[in-house]
Design an enzyme around this catalytic site. Structure first.
Site, PDB file in Angstrom:
ATOM      1  N   LYS A   1     -13.036   5.278   8.247  1.00 35.27           N
ATOM      2  CA  LYS A   1     -13.367   6.412   7.484  1.00 35.27           C
ATOM      3  C   LYS A   1     -15.069   6.723   7.509  1.00 35.27           C
ATOM      4  CE  LYS A   1     -12.419   6.454   2.973  1.00 35.27           C
ATOM      5  NZ  LYS A   1     -13.764   6.789   2.188  1.00 35.27           N
TER       6      LYS A   1
ATOM      7  N   HIS B   1       0.769  -1.068  -0.110  1.00 35.09           N
ATOM      8  CA  HIS B   1      -0.096  -0.130  -0.015  1.00 35.09           C
ATOM      9  C   HIS B   1       0.905   1.055   0.056  1.00 35.09           C
ATOM     10  CE1 HIS B   1      -4.003  -1.414   0.243  1.00 35.09           C
ATOM     11  NE2 HIS B   1      -3.578  -2.474   1.039  1.00 35.09           N
TER      12      HIS B   1
END
Length: 931
Positions: A594, A138
């Site tokens: 999130k 990532h």
């Protein structure tokens, strides 16, 4: 289980000396580059930062020219990097120091095994526990590989500092070497000029295996067996640690992952581990010079030795050397057979002329063996088990004739490594979004004239249709003659490659396929259809495990119902039976955070694990969890030991997998000492959680859970009210953070978003968290926490005491709050205010006031519940670290803000835009867990 935490050092002053020395050498290198007059400005900035004169700092930086910004950015980006090295060296010294004195520390394996040895199922637990760190690519690893190699050299030199002080190592030469490498790093680009490709990510991660992981995993496994044996527990073939890999197989949102990258990843991994074996065989060949004139050997060993092509008269009486020579030749040929070529010599040539991605792992020994080959047909190993059997034959000969002591050391380590890594090194996970699977299956069904519009069917209709295809018709849906979309061709190709790799390298090369955004049972059956197309699944067995990934709050809440329905099918039970009765489920920390904020995410994940574990028990299936954590608290990060031991009791049966992402890989596995310690801690934490119930009163834990339900509801509402309902929040995030600059940073092959970003929900979780780290708000790690606790306490004044009890007695709650404490300590609202001034309108800038009020409230609530006066009271090591590192990388924030101002007002030439990337790099380095 209580353990003392590791201190900074047994000598408290040594790290200060090291940092001072490194800074001095950096000063010398910088001054040499720019001259004394220009360096005076850097010294002034250092002085202002150390006295917290941020008004003066802001004015001084604003007055710098673009050219002066270059050296200031570089200097203050490299300084935190050098501080990191000093801390890593110091921690390694402390671990070795405590081990040598047989002192305890958090995560010490011997202490854990001492405790578990008294458990009634001790042997079963120790035999089957399996912890799997899965390395991913990532985009949070901002350091170039070149810089990592230089820091490794500086690390190795700094490890000798105590010996230099003691006069054991020549001080003059040591100092000159250290000065040279710091001078080089000061003149080396710390950021990438071009975006990484998947093949670069593969080779970058392989460096960690070569540098530390292979040896650390092997050594730790051997130590694990030895510690158990000391307690009278003799383990047969334990695998407390195996490794996983996403790079090359994770194509969710990454169009650059293909069948070719999957094959490349597998081949490079195979070459890395086989080369390791070749190197170890070289050592054995050099050391095992036993003469047949002085010792006896078994007939089987003689037979093995006689097959060697080493006809030297000097080794005709050294059967062990000849045996190792033959084994090595077979292993080399095995490696070469992975590449296409007709004759043995052609294979060697193609090996030497192959791309640098593969060629970097082939040592000079191969060329030497190639030049000595006389025959057209060379034997090779079909499997790693065949290789192991030859090694065991050598071992048995040594043991048979009283040479037991010679088995220990290189030979035992080599056999251990083969048990762990085989010919594949690490299991590669495959991953794709559920919507892609659905689109491919819809195309297949339409092409086969079964249904024209699969996507329009109800969930029940989809499941019935897919189940029929999976159980009643063994034929594939696809035809070689039927036209296929580019997407379908690409997906079928990668599945076909997966099958070929399993056939070639063994089943463990690819075991799982993860489905992102799993929202229904049909999502899992759709993947099964794709696997069936290439023969990886049928009505009776599954060669690849189907792993749902639940990542949003809603999906986590629905996961119990989805898995209850899925496990109801007899077909699914057959598939699970072929996987030793394990069903893996992946949990997403990033998107759930999130989606609902830190408290809501953490609690939803905790409850989901409880519920899913119960479903497994009801169905006689072992549910195992794969934790998709990132580096930051906002993405499930935080201290590893506490993160694992705070999981629900019973949720770790014997296996746990967790992602290791970005800069966390360098921090944890950048050197062998760090790798050993961090892996040791993962094993110890997993075993501790398996055997130790922290709260024995079921009524008490039920009461705690009921309390959390109410608190989390308020936290979720406060979080979503700002992030999704405030009309100015979107603009605030994009204007008051470097998100645009982060998205253009060349830190990974994956795009920052799956599509054009028009709302917060469309942004990937990683750049979202990364950007909040850069502007020092650390928003995902705490927002909504303070309001939730305040609301709960206002309902009843006795509730504060209740929260304090939960903090003291409940590991989950303790870990939750400790992580918030840590995040708050790394935030800086004065700096965040400067970022807020970048926003264009007053309404957008005013969002900062909402954030600031919640930050102060959260800090007050955390300290009240912890009953502390200051943050980090229970983590003096981190407190000390931040004390001497924060002033330096705080400077980078002011530099970054000024650069963004100039860029957005067209006062920064294109040539200087990369300076913003240098500051991003430096801040991430200073924080150590940026994404």
């Amino acid at each position: 289980m209580s353990h003392p935490k590791l201190e900074s050092s047994s000598n408290k002053e040594i790290i200060t000396e090291e940092v001072g020395l490194l800074k001095q050498l950096l000063d010398e290198a910088t001054q040499k580059l720019i001259g004394s007059e220009s360096f005076d400005k850097i010294e002034k900035i250092v002085s202002l930062s150390l006295t917290d004169d941020y008004t003066g700092l802001k004015e001084t930086i604003s007055a710098l020219s673009n050219e002066e910004m270059v050296i200031v950015s570089r200097y203050f980006s490299i300084l935190p990097l050098l501080i990191n090295i000093s801390e890593d060296v110091d921690l390694a010294y402390e671990i070795n120091y405590k081990n040598n004195l047989n002192q305890d520390y958090l995560g010490k394996l011997s202490t854990t095994i001492d405790v578990v040895a008294g458990h009634e199922n001790a042997k079963d637990i120790l035999e089957h526990v399996n912890v799997v760190p899965v390395l991913t690519a990532h985009p949070t690893q901002v350091q170039r590989k070149t810089v990592l190699e230089l820091t490794s050299k500086i690390h190795d030199l700094l490890r000798k500092y105590r010996d230099v002080k003691a006069g054991i190592v020549n001080q003059e030469k040591w100092y000159a070497d250290l000065r040279r490498y710091i001078g080089i790093i000061m003149q080396t680009d710390t950021i990438r000029e071009k975006k990484l490709k998947v093949k670069n990510e593969i080779t970058n991660v392989m460096e960690y295996y070569n540098r530390s992981l292979i040896k650390a995993v092997t050594k730790l496994t051997a130590e694990y067996k030895a510690l158990a044996a000391k307690k009278g527990i003799h383990l047969e073939n334990p695998k407390p640690l195996t490794m996983g890999m996403w790079i090359g197989g994770d194509r969710d949102g990454n169009p650059f992952v293909t069948a070719e990258t999957l094959r490349l990843s597998a081949m490079v991994q195979s070459e890395v581990i086989i080369n390791h074996y070749i190197e170890q065989l070289n050592e054995l060949y050099r050391n095992m010079s036993l003469s047949i004139n002085l010792t006896e050997v078994s007939p089987e060993l003689v037979t093995l030795a006689n097959q060697s092509q080493d006809n030297s008269v000097y080794r005709e009486n050294e059967p062990y050397r000849k045996a190792f020579n033959f084994i090595q030749d077979k292993l080399v040929q095995t490696l070469l057979n992975l590449k296409v070529g007709s004759s043995p010599k052609e294979k060697f040539v193609s090996r030497q002329e192959s791309s640098d991605i593969v060629g970097r792992y082939i040592k000079s020994h191969i060329a030497q063996v190639a030049s000595d080959i006389q025959t057209e047909e060379l034997p090779a190993y079909a499997t790693a088990e065949e290789f192991k059997q030859d090694l065991l034959l050598v071992k048995q000969s040594l043991v048979q004739y009283g040479q037991d002591s010679l088995v220990d050391g290189e030979l035992a380590c080599l056999i251990q490594a083969v048990d762990i890594f085989g010919f594949y090194l690490a299991t590669i996970d495959m991953r794709q979004d559920s919507s892609i699977n659905e689109a491919c299956v819809a195309e297949l069904l339409k092409s086969a004239n079964i249904v024209d519009d699969y996507s329009s069917l109800s969930e029940e209709e989809k499941c019935q249709l897919l189940l029929k295809e999976l159980t009643e018709d063994p034929r594939t849906l696809s035809s070689t003659h039927a036209p296929k979309s580019e997407l379908l061709q690409k997906e079928l190709a990668i599945f076909q490659t997966a099958r070929e790799l399993k056939d070639q390298l063994g089943e463990d090369i690819i075991n799982q396929h993860i489905i992102s955004h799993t929202e229904s049972v049909s999502d899992m059956f759709e993947l099964a259809i794709m696997l069936k197309e290439v023969g990886l699944i049928d009505a009776n067995q599954a060669r690849i495990q189907i792993v749902p990934l639940f990542e949003t709050i809603e999906d986590l809440d629905n996961s119990r119902d989805i898995m209850t329905q899925y496990l109801h099918y007899e077909l699914v039970k057959k598939w699970i039976a072929t996987n030793n009765n394990y069903q893996e489920i992946m949990l997403g920390y990033s998107d759930s955070n999130k989606d609902g904020g830190y408290l809501s995410s953490g609690w939803t994940l905790y409850k989901a694990q409880n519920e899913l574990t119960k479903i497994g028990e009801e169905n006689g299936i072992k549910i195992t969890f794969f934790h998709g954590r990132g580096g930051t608290v906002g993405r499930g990060g935080g201290p590893s030991y506490e993160a694992i031991t705070s999981q629900p009791f019973g949720s770790i049966k014997d296996r746990i997998r967790l992602t290791e992402q970005g800069e966390i890989i360098e921090n944890k596995y950048g050197n062998q000492d760090a790798a050993y310690y961090n892996l040791e801690m993962l094993i110890s934490a997993s075993i501790d959680r398996m055997v130790t119930r922290m709260i024995t009163n079921p009524n008490e834990i039920d009461n705690f859970r009921e309390t959390m339900d109410g608190i989390v509801s308020e936290s979720n509402a406060v979080y979503r009210n700002l992030v999704f309902d405030n009309p100015y929040f979107y603009d605030y995030f994009f204007e008051a953070s470097p998100i645009k600059e982060v998205s253009s940073l060349n830190i990974g092959s994956r795009p920052a978003a799956r599509k054009t970003i028009t709302e917060i929900s469309g942004l990937r979780a990683i750049p979202w968290v990364f950007s909040w780290s850069q502007n020092r708000i650390m928003f995902p790690g705490w927002y909504g926490v303070g309001s939730a606790f305040k609301h709960f306490i206002e309902q009843d004044e006795a509730n504060l005491a209740k929260l304090q009890t939960m903090y003291q007695k409940w590991p989950f709650f303790n870990s939750l709050l400790s992580n918030v404490d840590m995040v708050l300590s790394k935030s800086n609202m004065n700096i965040a205010l400067q970022y807020a001034q970048l926003a264009g309108s007053k309404e957008v800038r005013d969002v900062f006031n909402i954030i600031l009020n919640e930050w102060q409230l959260t800090k007050d609530m955390i300290l009240a519940i912890e009953q502390h006066d200051n943050l980090l009271e229970e983590n003096p090591m981190l407190h000390a670290s931040l004390d001497y590192r924060l002033p330096y990388f705080n400077v980078l924030n002011y530099v970054q803000i000024e650069l963004i101002k100039r860029l957005r007002s067209n006062q920064l030439d294109e040539d200087y835009e990369k300076l913003i990337h240098i500051t991003i790099n430096g801040i991430a380095t200073g924080l150590r867990n940026s994404g």
